[in-house]
Design a protein around this motif. Structure first.
Motif, short mmCIF file in Angstrom:
data_model
loop_
_atom_site.label_atom_id
_atom_site.label_comp_id
_atom_site.label_asym_id
_atom_site.label_seq_id
_atom_site.Cartn_x
_atom_site.Cartn_y
_atom_site.Cartn_z
N ASP A 153 -2.23 -2.27 -5.00
CA ASP A 153 -3.34 -2.98 -4.37
C ASP A 153 -2.87 -4.39 -4.00
N LEU A 169 0.82 -1.21 0.00
CA LEU A 169 0.00 0.00 0.00
C LEU A 169 0.86 1.26 0.00
N ILE A 222 -2.78 1.43 -7.62
CA ILE A 222 -4.03 2.01 -7.18
C ILE A 222 -4.29 3.29 -7.97
N LYS A 231 -4.45 -7.03 -3.32
CA LYS A 231 -5.26 -8.11 -3.89
C LYS A 231 -4.98 -8.31 -5.37
#
Length: 216
Positions: free
Chosen positions: A122, A117, A129, A124
């Motif tokens: 991201d 982050l 991002i 996942k």
């Protein structure tokens, strides 16, 4: 029908393992090897569930376990494996000798997620991002830059050069002299007879010079 329990859980300990229990488990596995977890507690003389024995051995007692913090190389390897395998911690642990699946999962949730982050990634999807927004912004900037370049190209022109502008100092002098002569000729031209135009001129001499028509 549900799956039968791995062993009889009646009268089994569920608290923290003692040193004596650890030594019994280590001694049994050294003598018989890993496996047969259902029957192991009874044979080894442990009042534990077979699953508890397996997890205790894999996560804490096996000799090839690594102790201490994860290295930077292990961090990057976990990130690459997670991008391909997702949350399959057992498969990931198989690629990191000495690390357990539970240990890697906990490390991912407490450390690596925040690390990604902070990079703007991201955890996942492993994608940047706001990547679409950045791409659109980049395209807009490129388009604006292109338009500015076109405007600059259109605004550039050659210096103004009138067709009648003299090309040399001598020609300029001739033009000025001709203009002076024309001005003098305009000044010596006879004035327009307003008396005649207005009907005051009856054959006598005109009085336009004095501003009044002369009486006959």
């Amino acid at each position: 029908m549900g799956r039968s329990p791995c062993c009889e859980k009646v009268h089994t300990n569920k608290g923290a393992w003692t040193k004596e229990e650890d030594q019994r488990l280590i001694a049994y596995i050294r003598a018989h090897g890993e496996g047969s977890w259902r029957s192991l507690p009874k044979v080894a003389g442990l009042l534990r569930c077979g699953k508890s024995c397996r997890l205790r051995w894999i996560n804490y007692l096996r000799p090839d376990l690594k102790r201490g913090n994860f290295t930077e190389e292990e961090d990057e390897l976990i990130i690459k494996l997670h991008e391909v395998m997702g949350n399959k911690w057992s498969l990931i642990a198989g690629r990191l000798p000495g690390r357990t699946d539970n240990e890697i999962k906990n490390y991912w949730n407490t450390h690596i997620r925040r690390k990604l982050l902070s990079r703007g990634v991201d955890p996942k999807t492993h994608q940047m991002i706001g990547g679409d927004v950045a791409a659109a912004s980049s395209e807009t900037e490129k388009e604006a830059s292109s338009n500015n370049a076109i405007n600059l190209d259109l605004s550039i022109s050659l210096p103004f050069s009138p067709l009648n502008q003299p090309s040399s100092s001598s020609e300029a002098s001739v033009v000025m002299a001709e203009s002076s002569e024309e001005l003098e000729q305009e000044q010596v031209r006879p004035p327009v007879c307003f008396c005649d135009r207005l009907g005051f001129h009856t054959g006598g001499s005109c009085g336009c010079e004095s501003g009044q028509p002369k009486k006959q």
